[in-house]
Structures are given as C-alpha cells and as structure tokens.
Design a protein around this motif. Structure first.
Motif, PDB file in Angstrom:
ATOM      1  N   ASN A 262      76.873   1.618  64.069  1.00 31.22           N
ATOM      2  CA  ASN A 262      76.684   0.216  63.736  1.00 31.22           C
ATOM      3  C   ASN A 262      75.524  -0.251  64.615  1.00 31.22           C
ATOM      4  OD1 ASN A 262      76.754  -2.523  63.426  1.00 31.22           O
ATOM      5  ND2 ASN A 262      78.944  -2.741  63.791  1.00 31.22           N
ATOM      6  N   ILE A 263      74.320  -0.263  64.054  1.00 32.92           N
ATOM      7  CA  ILE A 263      73.110  -0.565  64.826  1.00 32.92           C
ATOM      8  C   ILE A 263      72.599  -1.944  64.407  1.00 32.92           C
ATOM      9  CG2 ILE A 263      70.774   0.171  65.385  1.00 32.92           C
ATOM     10  CD1 ILE A 263      71.656   3.039  64.733  1.00 32.92           C
ATOM     11  N   ARG A 264      72.526  -2.844  65.392  1.00 31.47           N
ATOM     12  CA  ARG A 264      72.052  -4.208  65.145  1.00 31.47           C
ATOM     13  C   ARG A 264      70.792  -4.462  65.964  1.00 31.47           C
ATOM     14  NH1 ARG A 264      74.915  -9.045  66.131  1.00 31.47           N
ATOM     15  NH2 ARG A 264      74.662  -8.451  68.272  1.00 31.47           N
ATOM     16  N   GLY A 265      69.967  -5.344  65.468  1.00 30.16           N
ATOM     17  CA  GLY A 265      68.775  -5.727  66.195  1.00 30.16           C
ATOM     18  C   GLY A 265      68.745  -7.223  66.432  1.00 30.16           C
ATOM     19  N   GLU A 266      68.345  -7.632  67.621  1.00 26.53           N
ATOM     20  CA  GLU A 266      68.147  -9.049  67.939  1.00 26.53           C
ATOM     21  C   GLU A 266      66.668  -9.240  68.254  1.00 26.53           C
ATOM     22  OE1 GLU A 266      70.784 -10.764  70.842  1.00 26.53           O
ATOM     23  OE2 GLU A 266      72.496  -9.628  70.083  1.00 26.53           O
ATOM     24  N   ASN A 267      65.996 -10.063  67.488  1.00 24.82           N
ATOM     25  CA  ASN A 267      64.553 -10.300  67.599  1.00 24.82           C
ATOM     26  C   ASN A 267      63.744  -9.036  67.307  1.00 24.82           C
ATOM     27  OD1 ASN A 267      65.102 -12.959  68.369  1.00 24.82           O
ATOM     28  ND2 ASN A 267      65.109 -12.422  70.541  1.00 24.82           N
ATOM     29  N   ILE A 268      64.356  -8.106  66.560  1.00 23.04           N
ATOM     30  CA  ILE A 268      63.663  -6.878  66.176  1.00 23.04           C
ATOM     31  C   ILE A 268      64.272  -6.377  64.870  1.00 23.04           C
ATOM     32  CG2 ILE A 268      65.218  -5.419  67.536  1.00 23.04           C
ATOM     33  CD1 ILE A 268      62.914  -3.479  67.956  1.00 23.04           C
ATOM     34  N   GLU A 269      63.415  -5.851  64.011  1.00 18.91           N
ATOM     35  CA  GLU A 269      63.900  -5.244  62.780  1.00 18.91           C
ATOM     36  C   GLU A 269      64.222  -3.783  63.072  1.00 18.91           C
ATOM     37  OE1 GLU A 269      62.323  -3.929  58.371  1.00 18.91           O
ATOM     38  OE2 GLU A 269      61.127  -5.315  59.562  1.00 18.91           O
ATOM     39  N   VAL A 270      65.418  -3.367  62.702  1.00 16.60           N
ATOM     40  CA  VAL A 270      65.823  -1.971  62.907  1.00 16.60           C
ATOM     41  C   VAL A 270      65.242  -1.161  61.743  1.00 16.60           C
ATOM     42  CG1 VAL A 270      67.734  -0.368  63.204  1.00 16.60           C
ATOM     43  CG2 VAL A 270      67.922  -2.703  64.075  1.00 16.60           C
ATOM     44  N   THR A 271      64.112  -0.524  62.011  1.00 15.33           N
ATOM     45  CA  THR A 271      63.430   0.257  60.983  1.00 15.33           C
ATOM     46  C   THR A 271      64.183   1.572  60.760  1.00 15.33           C
ATOM     47  OG1 THR A 271      62.050   1.380  62.604  1.00 15.33           O
ATOM     48  CG2 THR A 271      61.188  -0.691  61.687  1.00 15.33           C
ATOM     49  N   PRO A 272      63.963   2.203  59.609  1.00 15.09           N
ATOM     50  CA  PRO A 272      64.603   3.512  59.384  1.00 15.09           C
ATOM     51  C   PRO A 272      64.254   4.526  60.478  1.00 15.09           C
ATOM     52  CG  PRO A 272      63.742   2.658  57.326  1.00 15.09           C
ATOM     53  CD  PRO A 272      63.266   1.722  58.410  1.00 15.09           C
TER      54      PRO A 272
ATOM     55  N   LEU B  60      70.152  -3.514  69.836  1.00 15.34           N
ATOM     56  CA  LEU B  60      68.769  -3.419  70.290  1.00 15.34           C
ATOM     57  C   LEU B  60      68.201  -4.832  70.374  1.00 15.34           C
ATOM     58  CD1 LEU B  60      67.704  -0.543  67.873  1.00 15.34           C
ATOM     59  CD2 LEU B  60      68.552  -0.313  70.200  1.00 15.34           C
ATOM     60  N   LYS B  61      67.664  -5.192  71.538  1.00 16.95           N
ATOM     61  CA  LYS B  61      67.141  -6.549  71.737  1.00 16.95           C
ATOM     62  C   LYS B  61      65.698  -6.489  72.219  1.00 16.95           C
ATOM     63  CE  LYS B  61      71.570  -8.374  73.361  1.00 16.95           C
ATOM     64  NZ  LYS B  61      72.260  -9.070  74.436  1.00 16.95           N
ATOM     65  N   VAL B  62      64.938  -7.504  71.836  1.00 18.01           N
ATOM     66  CA  VAL B  62      63.591  -7.676  72.365  1.00 18.01           C
ATOM     67  C   VAL B  62      63.505  -9.103  72.887  1.00 18.01           C
ATOM     68  CG1 VAL B  62      61.132  -7.708  71.848  1.00 18.01           C
ATOM     69  CG2 VAL B  62      62.589  -6.010  70.759  1.00 18.01           C
ATOM     70  N   TYR B  63      63.030  -9.255  74.119  1.00 21.01           N
ATOM     71  CA  TYR B  63      62.914 -10.568  74.747  1.00 21.01           C
ATOM     72  C   TYR B  63      61.482 -11.086  74.651  1.00 21.01           C
ATOM     73  CZ  TYR B  63      67.488  -9.372  76.656  1.00 21.01           C
ATOM     74  OH  TYR B  63      68.797  -9.019  76.795  1.00 21.01           O
ATOM     75  N   ASN B  64      61.294 -12.358  74.969  1.00 19.36           N
ATOM     76  CA  ASN B  64      59.970 -12.980  74.884  1.00 19.36           C
ATOM     77  C   ASN B  64      58.949 -12.317  75.802  1.00 19.36           C
ATOM     78  OD1 ASN B  64      60.883 -14.797  73.007  1.00 19.36           O
ATOM     79  ND2 ASN B  64      61.336 -16.399  74.506  1.00 19.36           N
ATOM     80  N   ASP B  65      59.414 -11.744  76.923  1.00 20.40           N
ATOM     81  CA  ASP B  65      58.486 -11.093  77.847  1.00 20.40           C
ATOM     82  C   ASP B  65      58.208  -9.634  77.459  1.00 20.40           C
ATOM     83  OD1 ASP B  65      60.896  -9.945  78.471  1.00 20.40           O
ATOM     84  OD2 ASP B  65      60.825 -10.398  80.613  1.00 20.40           O
ATOM     85  N   LYS B  66      58.528  -9.282  76.205  1.00 16.21           N
ATOM     86  CA  LYS B  66      58.287  -7.949  75.631  1.00 16.21           C
ATOM     87  C   LYS B  66      59.172  -6.857  76.227  1.00 16.21           C
ATOM     88  CE  LYS B  66      55.018  -9.552  73.054  1.00 16.21           C
ATOM     89  NZ  LYS B  66      55.480 -10.378  72.004  1.00 16.21           N
ATOM     90  N   LYS B  67      60.144  -7.228  77.036  1.00 18.34           N
ATOM     91  CA  LYS B  67      61.123  -6.256  77.535  1.00 18.34           C
ATOM     92  C   LYS B  67      62.124  -5.975  76.422  1.00 18.34           C
ATOM     93  CE  LYS B  67      60.575  -5.514  82.047  1.00 18.34           C
ATOM     94  NZ  LYS B  67      60.368  -4.222  82.624  1.00 18.34           N
ATOM     95  N   THR B  68      62.610  -4.747  76.367  1.00 20.94           N
ATOM     96  CA  THR B  68      63.626  -4.398  75.379  1.00 20.94           C
ATOM     97  C   THR B  68      64.908  -4.032  76.107  1.00 20.94           C
ATOM     98  OG1 THR B  68      63.090  -2.039  75.336  1.00 20.94           O
ATOM     99  CG2 THR B  68      61.868  -3.472  73.830  1.00 20.94           C
ATOM    100  N   LYS B  69      66.024  -4.220  75.421  1.00 16.01           N
ATOM    101  CA  LYS B  69      67.320  -3.884  75.998  1.00 16.01           C
ATOM    102  C   LYS B  69      68.114  -3.118  74.953  1.00 16.01           C
ATOM    103  CE  LYS B  69      71.233  -5.985  78.375  1.00 16.01           C
ATOM    104  NZ  LYS B  69      71.811  -7.256  78.812  1.00 16.01           N
ATOM    105  N   VAL B  70      68.722  -2.020  75.384  1.00 16.41           N
ATOM    106  CA  VAL B  70      69.558  -1.197  74.513  1.00 16.41           C
ATOM    107  C   VAL B  70      70.968  -1.244  75.095  1.00 16.41           C
ATOM    108  CG1 VAL B  70      69.932   1.090  73.542  1.00 16.41           C
ATOM    109  CG2 VAL B  70      67.610   0.333  74.044  1.00 16.41           C
ATOM    110  N   GLU B  71      71.933  -1.628  74.266  1.00 16.58           N
ATOM    111  CA  GLU B  71      73.337  -1.636  74.678  1.00 16.58           C
ATOM    112  C   GLU B  71      74.097  -0.704  73.743  1.00 16.58           C
ATOM    113  OE1 GLU B  71      74.471  -5.699  74.138  1.00 16.58           O
ATOM    114  OE2 GLU B  71      73.552  -6.352  75.995  1.00 16.58           O
ATOM    115  N   VAL B  72      74.903   0.191  74.302  1.00 15.63           N
ATOM    116  CA  VAL B  72      75.696   1.124  73.498  1.00 15.63           C
ATOM    117  C   VAL B  72      77.147   1.052  73.963  1.00 15.63           C
ATOM    118  CG1 VAL B  72      76.062   3.531  72.845  1.00 15.63           C
ATOM    119  CG2 VAL B  72      73.745   2.685  73.142  1.00 15.63           C
TER     120      VAL B  72
ATOM    121  N   GLU C 115      70.544  -0.552  79.050  1.00 18.69           N
ATOM    122  CA  GLU C 115      69.297  -0.166  79.701  1.00 18.69           C
ATOM    123  C   GLU C 115      68.192  -1.115  79.266  1.00 18.69           C
ATOM    124  OE1 GLU C 115      67.144   1.627  82.325  1.00 18.69           O
ATOM    125  OE2 GLU C 115      69.114   2.506  81.932  1.00 18.69           O
ATOM    126  N   THR C 116      67.431  -1.625  80.226  1.00 22.92           N
ATOM    127  CA  THR C 116      66.290  -2.488  79.945  1.00 22.92           C
ATOM    128  C   THR C 116      65.018  -1.701  80.247  1.00 22.92           C
ATOM    129  OG1 THR C 116      67.599  -4.410  80.576  1.00 22.92           O
ATOM    130  CG2 THR C 116      65.227  -4.718  80.474  1.00 22.92           C
TER     131      THR C 116
END
Length: 180
Positions: free
Chosen positions: A4-14, A43-55, A68-69
């Motif tokens: 179950n893969i979700r994206g916040e402020n990012i499109e989860v591409t194939p 999967l998250k992307v923040y305004n400062d271009k940092k990404t965060k992965v939560e599993v 992990e950020t």
C-alpha cells in the motif's frame, strides 16, 4: 507481501512503485510466512525538497517500522530497507535465543550466519529507576518531562486512573500513549 504505497506532495510513478516493491521485497527472505503481510509505505516531499520514506509492516508477532529523511527519494528507500533489515536481524537473534531456551517455534527463516548475531551488550540494561506514578493530566506530565529534560514521561492519568506516556516527537511536538 502486498503493498500500500501512498504519496504526499509526490506522484507515485510506476517506476517509483516498482523500485520500492523490489527493495522491500528483499525482506521476505527473513520470514517463513508473509502471505498476509501488508506493507504500508508513505512517501513524502517537503517544501525544502527533502523527502521522507515511512514503512510499516504489521506482522503477527511484531510490527516493523522505520522512517528515513533524505534529499533523494531512491536513496531514502535504500536506507530504510537497510534499517528494517537491521531491525529484523536484531529481533530475530533475540527471538531465536529465547526459543532455544523455551523450545518455542520461530517464525523467522533459520540461517547459520554468525554475522547476524547481535552483541549481548546491545540489549543490556545499564540503569534501573523506580518512582511513584503521581496522578496528573497530560499537560502537567509534559511540563514534568520538560523540567527533567527527558524525551518521554510515564504518569497515572488523574481522570482515567490508567498509566499513560507522553513523549516528544521528532518534529518537536508531543505524543500521548494511552494504555488500555
């Protein structure tokens, strides 16, 4: 495992979905039965271009969770897979050690690799504290925690008479764990 893969402020591409599933599926080798396991990936992307992965992987006898950020989403996925693998190895060693003592059945795949043994010092209790749980509300517990300079505080809720825990989150805000 199901994903179950979700994206916040990012499109989860194939391609991103495929990479995530490929990396996390490597953890399946550690378990004897993962047919019903659902892997929750955020999967998250923040305004400062940092990404965060939560599993989060809820399993019958434990819940694996890591975050992990990183500035690169793919590097974050690699790092989180390594982090989860270390958690599994550590827990597996602990469970296998106890199962040898109790003759319990293990739900991990057995291996004969000595490198997966966890140093006994990692699980050693080096200090024990005892204290009375004073009845209070969560706001007072947060104040007490801050006065002590700790990251968490255990207390008895004055309204429900249950043991609760307040803690400081990585984002600087506070969390509450209520026991049932």
């Amino acid at each position: 495992m199901k994903y179950n893969i979700r994206g916040e402020n990012i499109e989860v591409t194939p391609a991103l979905r495929e990479y995530t599933e490929k990396k996390i599926s490597k953890l399946e080798k550690y378990f004897t039965d993962t047919a019903e396991a659902i892997v929750y990936v955020n999967l998250k992307v923040y305004n400062d271009k940092k990404t965060k992965v939560e599993v989060t992987i809820p399993l019958p006898h434990l819940v694996l969770r890591a975050e992990e950020t990183n500035s690169d989403m793919y590097a974050g996925i690699d790092l989180i897979t390594d982090k989860l693998e270390r958690q599994i190895r550590k827990y597996k060693t602990k469970v296998n050690r106890k199962s040898r003592e109790v003759k319990a059945e293990d739900f991990f795949v057995t291996t004969n690799k000595n490198k997966e043994e966890v140093d006994d010092n990692e699980l050693e209790i080096v200090r024990t504290k005892r204290f009375d749980l004073k009845p209070m509300d969560s706001e007072e517990a947060i104040l007490q925690m801050n006065l002590l300079g700790h990251n968490f505080f255990v207390y008895t809720d004055s309204e429900t008479d249950t043991t609760n825990i307040v803690y400081r989150r990585k984002d600087g805000r506070y969390g509450l764990i209520e026991t049932v």
